[in-house]
Design a protein around this motif. Structure first.
Motif, PDB file in Angstrom:
ATOM      1  N   GLU A 153       0.841  -1.200   0.000  1.00  0.00           N
ATOM      2  CA  GLU A 153       0.000   0.000   0.000  1.00  0.00           C
ATOM      3  C   GLU A 153       0.876   1.248   0.000  1.00  0.00           C
ATOM      4  O   GLU A 153       1.983   1.244   0.536  1.00  0.00           O
ATOM      5  CB  GLU A 153      -0.882   0.077   1.250  1.00  0.00           C
ATOM      6  CG  GLU A 153      -1.945  -0.974   1.360  1.00  0.00           C
ATOM      7  CD  GLU A 153      -2.785  -0.826   2.624  1.00  0.00           C
ATOM      8  OE1 GLU A 153      -3.895  -1.378   2.632  1.00  0.00           O
ATOM      9  OE2 GLU A 153      -2.346  -0.178   3.594  1.00  0.00           O
ATOM     10  N   VAL A 158      -5.752   9.468   1.055  1.00  0.00           N
ATOM     11  CA  VAL A 158      -5.966   8.361   0.125  1.00  0.00           C
ATOM     12  C   VAL A 158      -5.013   7.234   0.478  1.00  0.00           C
ATOM     13  O   VAL A 158      -3.860   7.481   0.831  1.00  0.00           O
ATOM     14  CB  VAL A 158      -5.786   8.790  -1.354  1.00  0.00           C
ATOM     15  CG1 VAL A 158      -4.376   9.250  -1.644  1.00  0.00           C
ATOM     16  CG2 VAL A 158      -6.218   7.681  -2.298  1.00  0.00           C
ATOM     17  N   THR A 198      -6.902  -0.664  -6.135  1.00  0.00           N
ATOM     18  CA  THR A 198      -8.083  -0.128  -5.459  1.00  0.00           C
ATOM     19  C   THR A 198      -7.644   0.924  -4.444  1.00  0.00           C
ATOM     20  O   THR A 198      -6.550   0.862  -3.896  1.00  0.00           O
ATOM     21  CB  THR A 198      -8.888  -1.231  -4.747  1.00  0.00           C
ATOM     22  OG1 THR A 198      -8.060  -1.872  -3.769  1.00  0.00           O
ATOM     23  CG2 THR A 198      -9.412  -2.253  -5.745  1.00  0.00           C
ATOM     24  N   ARG A 215      -9.063   3.823  -1.192  1.00  0.00           N
ATOM     25  CA  ARG A 215     -10.031   4.447  -0.278  1.00  0.00           C
ATOM     26  C   ARG A 215      -9.608   5.900  -0.131  1.00  0.00           C
ATOM     27  O   ARG A 215      -8.431   6.199   0.047  1.00  0.00           O
ATOM     28  CB  ARG A 215     -10.019   3.764   1.093  1.00  0.00           C
ATOM     29  CG  ARG A 215     -10.485   2.337   1.073  1.00  0.00           C
ATOM     30  CD  ARG A 215     -10.542   1.699   2.471  1.00  0.00           C
ATOM     31  NE  ARG A 215      -9.592   2.190   3.455  1.00  0.00           N
ATOM     32  CZ  ARG A 215      -8.383   1.665   3.685  1.00  0.00           C
ATOM     33  NH1 ARG A 215      -7.953   0.639   2.989  1.00  0.00           N
ATOM     34  NH2 ARG A 215      -7.597   2.171   4.614  1.00  0.00           N
ATOM     35  N   TYR A 216     -10.576   6.793  -0.173  1.00  0.00           N
ATOM     36  CA  TYR A 216     -10.296   8.228  -0.187  1.00  0.00           C
ATOM     37  C   TYR A 216     -11.279   8.930   0.726  1.00  0.00           C
ATOM     38  O   TYR A 216     -12.465   8.586   0.754  1.00  0.00           O
ATOM     39  CB  TYR A 216     -10.454   8.733  -1.621  1.00  0.00           C
ATOM     40  CG  TYR A 216     -10.333  10.220  -1.824  1.00  0.00           C
ATOM     41  CD1 TYR A 216      -9.128  10.791  -2.217  1.00  0.00           C
ATOM     42  CD2 TYR A 216     -11.422  11.063  -1.650  1.00  0.00           C
ATOM     43  CE1 TYR A 216      -9.007  12.151  -2.434  1.00  0.00           C
ATOM     44  CE2 TYR A 216     -11.320  12.425  -1.858  1.00  0.00           C
ATOM     45  CZ  TYR A 216     -10.118  12.966  -2.246  1.00  0.00           C
ATOM     46  OH  TYR A 216     -10.015  14.314  -2.459  1.00  0.00           O
ATOM     47  N   GLU A 266     -16.258  10.257   1.852  1.00  0.00           N
ATOM     48  CA  GLU A 266     -15.613   8.962   1.629  1.00  0.00           C
ATOM     49  C   GLU A 266     -15.936   8.434   0.232  1.00  0.00           C
ATOM     50  O   GLU A 266     -17.082   8.482  -0.214  1.00  0.00           O
ATOM     51  CB  GLU A 266     -16.095   7.955   2.671  1.00  0.00           C
ATOM     52  CG  GLU A 266     -15.695   8.332   4.080  1.00  0.00           C
ATOM     53  CD  GLU A 266     -16.112   7.298   5.111  1.00  0.00           C
ATOM     54  OE1 GLU A 266     -16.347   6.131   4.733  1.00  0.00           O
ATOM     55  OE2 GLU A 266     -16.203   7.666   6.282  1.00  0.00           O
ATOM     56  N   HIS A 267     -14.897   7.927  -0.424  1.00  0.00           N
ATOM     57  CA  HIS A 267     -15.039   7.371  -1.766  1.00  0.00           C
ATOM     58  C   HIS A 267     -14.114   6.170  -1.931  1.00  0.00           C
ATOM     59  O   HIS A 267     -13.147   6.020  -1.186  1.00  0.00           O
ATOM     60  CB  HIS A 267     -14.673   8.410  -2.840  1.00  0.00           C
ATOM     61  CG  HIS A 267     -15.549   9.602  -2.837  1.00  0.00           C
ATOM     62  ND1 HIS A 267     -16.728   9.656  -3.529  1.00  0.00           N
ATOM     63  CD2 HIS A 267     -15.425  10.791  -2.206  1.00  0.00           C
ATOM     64  CE1 HIS A 267     -17.294  10.837  -3.337  1.00  0.00           C
ATOM     65  NE2 HIS A 267     -16.522  11.536  -2.529  1.00  0.00           N
ATOM     66  N   THR A 268     -14.400   5.381  -2.939  1.00  0.00           N
ATOM     67  CA  THR A 268     -13.517   4.292  -3.353  1.00  0.00           C
ATOM     68  C   THR A 268     -13.379   4.361  -4.862  1.00  0.00           C
ATOM     69  O   THR A 268     -14.117   5.077  -5.543  1.00  0.00           O
ATOM     70  CB  THR A 268     -14.071   2.906  -2.952  1.00  0.00           C
ATOM     71  OG1 THR A 268     -15.341   2.720  -3.583  1.00  0.00           O
ATOM     72  CG2 THR A 268     -14.203   2.759  -1.444  1.00  0.00           C
ATOM     73  N   TRP A 275     -13.596   6.608 -10.237  1.00  0.00           N
ATOM     74  CA  TRP A 275     -14.234   6.806  -8.929  1.00  0.00           C
ATOM     75  C   TRP A 275     -15.563   6.054  -8.926  1.00  0.00           C
ATOM     76  O   TRP A 275     -16.363   6.202  -9.849  1.00  0.00           O
ATOM     77  CB  TRP A 275     -14.465   8.290  -8.671  1.00  0.00           C
ATOM     78  CG  TRP A 275     -13.198   9.067  -8.569  1.00  0.00           C
ATOM     79  CD1 TRP A 275     -12.399   9.468  -9.603  1.00  0.00           C
ATOM     80  CD2 TRP A 275     -12.562   9.520  -7.380  1.00  0.00           C
ATOM     81  NE1 TRP A 275     -11.317  10.148  -9.118  1.00  0.00           N
ATOM     82  CE2 TRP A 275     -11.396  10.204  -7.757  1.00  0.00           C
ATOM     83  CE3 TRP A 275     -12.886   9.411  -6.020  1.00  0.00           C
ATOM     84  CZ2 TRP A 275     -10.531  10.768  -6.822  1.00  0.00           C
ATOM     85  CZ3 TRP A 275     -12.032   9.989  -5.103  1.00  0.00           C
ATOM     86  CH2 TRP A 275     -10.870  10.652  -5.499  1.00  0.00           C
ATOM     87  N   ALA A 327     -18.291   5.449  -0.562  1.00  0.00           N
ATOM     88  CA  ALA A 327     -17.560   4.437   0.207  1.00  0.00           C
ATOM     89  C   ALA A 327     -18.198   3.071   0.059  1.00  0.00           C
ATOM     90  O   ALA A 327     -19.413   2.946   0.019  1.00  0.00           O
ATOM     91  CB  ALA A 327     -17.492   4.830   1.676  1.00  0.00           C
ATOM     92  N   GLN A 328     -17.343   2.071  -0.009  1.00  0.00           N
ATOM     93  CA  GLN A 328     -17.834   0.687  -0.099  1.00  0.00           C
ATOM     94  C   GLN A 328     -17.026  -0.195   0.793  1.00  0.00           C
ATOM     95  O   GLN A 328     -15.919   0.038   1.077  1.00  0.00           O
ATOM     96  CB  GLN A 328     -17.726   0.196  -1.524  1.00  0.00           C
ATOM     97  CG  GLN A 328     -18.643   0.951  -2.440  1.00  0.00           C
ATOM     98  CD  GLN A 328     -18.608   0.394  -3.861  1.00  0.00           C
ATOM     99  OE1 GLN A 328     -17.980  -0.603  -4.160  1.00  0.00           O
ATOM    100  NE2 GLN A 328     -19.313   1.066  -4.736  1.00  0.00           N
TER     101      GLN A 328
END
Length: 144
Positions: A21, A38, A45, A47-48, A59-61, A138, A143-144
């Motif tokens: 990572e 991030v 993949t 995560r942000y 939150e986003h992925t 995006w 988020a997931q």
């Protein structure tokens, strides 16, 4: 596989760099500096979390292009990143800080770069990590 033109090497892969990572956190300052975190895994993949002054708030992925990611991770692996100081500071106030994290096997290294006073290689790693987000895919659902 794709045949490569003479003189061109294959793109680096996960086995060549061994990094699991890479993460980047940028902090807010009084001058409206963007703030986000991030973490990108070796499979592409991420995560942000966008906190301030960024297009993607909350939150986003998503995913980044793995070939470009492997080039970045190979650059990190070939650099003296793991032997850099843990903290670089400035004598002035209200500068943004960035934190770069690299996880390789059981070892995790985090470097604080306040006021962009760290080595040029650290700046390059931060910039190349940001560049991955410019062409990222995006996920629409956050988020997931």
């Amino acid at each position: 596989g794709i045949a490569l033109a003479p003189g061109f090497a294959e793109l680096p892969d996960r086995e060549s760099h061994g990094i699991d990572e890479i993460g980047l956190e940028r902090t807010q300052c009084l001058a409206n500096c963007p703030a986000y975190t991030v973490i990108i895994r070796a499979d592409g993949t991420f995560r942000y979390v966008g906190d301030y002054g960024v297009a993607h708030m909350g939150e986003h992925t998503g995913t980044v292009e793995v070939g470009q990611l492997n080039q970045l991770l190979s650059f990190v692996s070939e650099s003296p990143f793991m032997s850099f100081e843990d903290t670089y500071t400035a004598s002035f106030l209200d500068a943004p800080a960035s934190y770069v994290m690299v996880k390789r096997g059981g070892e995790t290294k985090v470097i604080e770069n306040y006021g962009n006073t760290g080595p040029a290689t650290l700046w390059a790693i931060e910039t190349l990590t940001d560049d991955l987000l410019e062409t990222a895919t995006w996920n629409e659902s956050g988020a997931q």
